[in-house]
Scaffold this motif. Structure first.
Motif, mmCIF file in Angstrom:
data_model
loop_
_atom_site.group_PDB
_atom_site.id
_atom_site.type_symbol
_atom_site.label_atom_id
_atom_site.label_comp_id
_atom_site.label_asym_id
_atom_site.label_seq_id
_atom_site.Cartn_x
_atom_site.Cartn_y
_atom_site.Cartn_z
ATOM 1 N N LEU A 612 -10.948 57.113 -127.510
ATOM 2 C CA LEU A 612 -9.625 57.282 -128.105
ATOM 3 C C LEU A 612 -9.307 56.127 -129.043
ATOM 4 N N THR A 613 -9.536 54.902 -128.578
ATOM 5 C CA THR A 613 -9.248 53.718 -129.400
ATOM 6 C C THR A 613 -10.109 53.707 -130.652
ATOM 7 N N ALA A 614 -11.396 54.025 -130.500
ATOM 8 C CA ALA A 614 -12.312 54.008 -131.641
ATOM 9 C C ALA A 614 -11.930 55.075 -132.663
ATOM 10 N N SER A 615 -11.457 56.222 -132.198
ATOM 11 C CA SER A 615 -11.065 57.289 -133.116
ATOM 12 C C SER A 615 -9.853 56.875 -133.948
ATOM 13 N N ILE A 616 -8.887 56.220 -133.300
ATOM 14 C CA ILE A 616 -7.714 55.738 -134.036
ATOM 15 C C ILE A 616 -8.133 54.664 -135.029
ATOM 16 N N MET A 617 -9.048 53.806 -134.613
ATOM 17 C CA MET A 617 -9.549 52.744 -135.494
ATOM 18 C C MET A 617 -10.263 53.343 -136.701
ATOM 19 N N TYR A 618 -11.081 54.375 -136.448
ATOM 20 C CA TYR A 618 -11.808 55.022 -137.540
ATOM 21 C C TYR A 618 -10.836 55.574 -138.568
ATOM 22 N N TRP A 619 -9.805 56.273 -138.083
ATOM 23 C CA TRP A 619 -8.834 56.857 -139.007
ATOM 24 C C TRP A 619 -8.136 55.772 -139.821
ATOM 25 N N SER A 620 -7.744 54.702 -139.162
ATOM 26 C CA SER A 620 -7.021 53.630 -139.841
ATOM 27 C C SER A 620 -7.878 52.969 -140.919
ATOM 28 N N LEU A 621 -9.115 52.640 -140.561
ATOM 29 C CA LEU A 621 -9.993 51.987 -141.534
ATOM 30 C C LEU A 621 -10.343 52.932 -142.677
#
Length: 743
Positions: A612-621
């Motif tokens: 979940l955290t990595a997916s949000i990070m991916y979207w943000s970056l």
């Protein structure tokens, strides 16, 4: 990815002649023929047009030159993309009238790309409309628009704002979408509409739909064949939901030996339905096995035998004696109506062999009267072999993730489908292209056991090359279906894919590795940058169970995406569940492709928390990278613009900012009536939950700048926070391209 807006052209009629898939393909062809000056002339078209599949057998280059000469004065005339599309349609019209084309009409129709040739079944549309009217007629929001008229295009018009599709997903798999996250205002702006479609597509993936090559723009435009295809999948999932041993343990009656139960568990729901149908047909004395929902059912005889054995009190002896298949089909449906079965098809659909409608009808008969006995011994055995809750949830997550990758093989049950090794080889080739030696692989069906072992041995070999922890793991462990080791391997594979996607976004940061600790640090820094104090110690921090940290993280990457008035304190289990379901829907609405369940957040399943955290990070970056590429301002380091050639701004669906898609035509700007923010863009938190009030004009503390934020992840951490060597039972996407975040 599901939030991709698509290629837009200014002429609406021209836009309507193509799907987004076709427009992207043609745009790619157009860009490929640009000369050094970035221009395309009439003279450049014939060689390219002659190679297109639609025209390769119809015209030579000289033919195309002659046709184009009728419309353009000189070969040196410059043309734009819209002129290219018009030339394409012109050639297409000539192809249909070309002498001798009749014998090739079938192949031409298959090769043609205009939307006009995407036919839809009126029977299917009428059936789906009836289903929607029946199941959503009492919905508080939709009842003002229902019932729909199947003879009109009301279905496609209503689907354009995304609410109908989201509600239909929740009917198919209750609780998939937190309806608080759906934008249901009577009049919604383009950004809110796009958010609904992004939420719809990511949620559709999360229940097992295949949404490859369907973008939000396709749904906004109400493309009939794509909308019907998606609705068909959603309804099919709803109708087949109980066709498994977990929900219907009586299905164990279909197998004679207990050793066959695991095989039954691995069958796709439609295969189970066929097995159920043949089980009753055999009892009824019908000798011909039914292998499909089309040709084998056309004469209506199989239906007659099936209904006679399930509901003999309603049978009509004249049905079998009827010579005319259409008349027999009418009697079959009369029999079904007396059983209170919903009518998903007409006599004509039976005679013509409509596979989708026949499947829906048989599923409805199963739900109404399965005809299975309640053998307590067999049922207790079936219940005994079902997986524990944790293992079942993780199998579901990995299965949905695998299916989201767009590989050729569809995964129905992870533990059964990986045993021949082929599925894992396909996944490995997708996440690590070129890693598989296909010459050494055996494609199913595989009769020789040692071939399965060879496939699985290659899987282990590749896993070791990718530095997975595979101590004392052999290919035969997968062949034998060792669930613990299969889950451990799939977790490492999913994590590898996740980190590779993040690493690719950081290619301009010296390609430094991203680790679990780096993801943790990014999340904490992001929340801290907005002035909030919440932090997580690790991905198994029990304080995460209330969901508040993730809501703050989502709010920090896009301030207006969280409505704090809907957030609870997360003190009781019910409040935690409300927050968890809201987090998942908000993340999908933003554009994250995730497959975890609310329980994973409430119980702090560390692996699912990481995804979940990595997916949000991916979207943000990804937003930062796209904004950097589209910015017309000079780069502070080299003084040059970061805008790529032919890039035009398209909207980011969830934040209203302009992002970039190569060669995409510009959408209307705010000056044309599009708003970049909604009036309640920064919804204030409720005083009851302890959050300070925020006005629409207020914004959190400035976030870290894009490049600094990406660079901040390059710390000297090298150790992983999760031990991949641990393989206990708690171990636990492609929409449109390989860069889609599938975590």
């Amino acid at each position: 990815m599901s939030s991709y807006v698509g290629v837009l052209v200014s002429d609406q009629w021209l836009q309507s002649q193509f799907t987004q898939v076709e427009l992207r393909s043609l745009k790619s062809k157009f860009v490929s023929i640009k000369n050094q000056n970035g221009k395309v002339t009439v003279a450049d078209l014939p060689p390219v047009m002659a190679k297109l599949k639609a025209f390769s057998t119809m015209f030579t280059e000289e033919d195309i030159k002659g046709i184009l000469a009728e419309s353009y004065a000189g070969a040196g005339d410059e043309i734009d993309f819209e002129a290219f599309l018009r030339a394409y349609i012109n050639l297409q019209g000539r192809a249909t009238t070309k002498p001798g084309s009749a014998k090739n009409s079938s192949s031409f129709l298959k090769a043609s790309t205009t939307t006009l040739l995407h036919t839809i079944s009126e029977s299917e549309k009428a059936s789906y409309v009836a289903h929607i009217n029946s199941y959503l007629g009492d919905d508080p929001f939709l009842k003002q628009f229902l019932p729909l008229d199947p003879t009109t295009n009301d279905l496609f018009d209503l689907a354009k704002d995304g609410v109908l599709l989201c509600k239909l997903i929740n009917i198919a798999v209750p609780g998939t979408i937190d309806e608080r996250a759906i934008n249901t205002k009577r009049v919604i702006n383009p950004w809110e509409r796009n958010e609904n479609h992004t939420l719809c597509l990511n949620s559709a993936k999360a229940i097992g739909c295949t949404v490859v090559n369907i973008g939000t723009q396709d749904l906004v435009e109400g493309r009939p064949h794509l909308i019907l295809g998606l609705i068909s999948q959603i309804i099919k999932i709803q109708l087949l939901a109980d066709l498994n041993l977990k929900k219907t343990p009586q299905l164990v009656e279909l197998v004679e030996d207990n050793s066959d139960v695991e095989e039954l568990m691995g069958l796709a729901p439609e295969k189970v339905l066929l097995k159920w149908m043949n089980y009753h047909l055999k009892k009824a004395g019908y000798e011909k096995p039914v292998t499909n929902f089309s040709s084998d059912l056309k004469d209506g005889k199989a239906y007659t035998y099936l209904l006679n054995v399930l509901a003999p009190e309603h049978c009509n002896p004249a049905t079998l004696d009827m010579k005319d298949p259409t008349e027999r089909a009418k009697l079959v449906l009369d029999h079904a109506e007396r059983m209170d079965c919903k009518r998903y098809l007409s006599p004509k659909d039976i005679v013509e062999g409509s596979a989708n409608l026949n499947l829906a009808f048989v599923a409805q008969v199963f739900h109404q009267r399965s005809g299975l006995t309640t053998d307590s011994k067999k049922i207790s055995f079936a219940e005994m072999i079902t997986d524990d809750v944790q293992t079942s949830r993780e199998e579901r997550c990995f299965r949905l993730w695998i299916n989201s990758l767009g590989i050729a093989t569809y995964c129905n049950n992870v533990f059964e489908d990986v045993r021949n090794g082929w599925l894992l080889l396909e996944v490995l080739d997708k996440v690590s292209p070129g890693s598989v030696d296909w010459k050494q692989a055996s494609k199913p069906p595989i009769k020789m056991p040692f071939r399965k072992v060879e496939n699985c041995n290659q899987v282990i070999k590749i896993g070791k090359q990718l530095k997975f922890s595979l101590v004392n793991v052999a290919g035969n462990d997968f062949v034998q279906g060792n669930k613990k080791l299969i889950l451990a391997f799939l977790w490492q594979l999913m994590r590898f894919n996740m980190l590779q996607l993040l690493k690719n976004l950081r290619s301009r940061s010296q390609g430094k590795e991203i680790t679990d600790v780096g993801i943790l640090k990014w999340a904490n820094d992001k929340v801290k940058s907005t002035g909030r104090t919440s932090q997580m110690e690790s991905f198994k921090d029990k304080s995460l169970s209330n969901g508040l940290f993730f809501l703050e993280l989502l709010s920090s990457v896009e301030p207006r995406v969280v409505n704090w008035n809907l957030v609870t304190k997360g003190e009781s289990d019910e409040e935690k569940r409300l927050n968890a379901t809201y987090i998942i829907s908000v993340a999908r609405k933003l554009g994250c492709s995730i497959f975890l369940l609310p329980e994973d957040i409430m119980e702090v399943n560390q692996k699912m928390i990481l995804t979940l955290t990595a997916s949000i990070m991916y979207w943000s970056l990804q937003q930062q990278v796209e904004e950097a590429e589209s910015s017309p301002l000079p780069s502070p380091t080299n003084g040059h613009s970061t805008t790529s050639p032919d890039a035009s701004p398209v909207p980011s669906p969830a934040n209203g900012r302009s992002t970039t898609t190569r060669d995409a035509s510009p959408i209307p700007s705010p000056a044309n009536g599009y708003r970049t923010t909604t009036p309640d863009a920064s919804l204030a938190p409720s005083p009851a939950n302890g959050y300070s009030s925020t006005t629409p004009d207020a914004s959190p503390a400035p976030s870290v700048s894009g490049e600094d934020e990406i660079s901040s992840l390059s710390g000297d951490v090298s150790n992983l926070t999760i031990d991949d060597a641990a393989s206990d039972t708690t171990m636990s996407s492609q929409v449109e391209n390989a860069d889609t975040p599938v975590v």
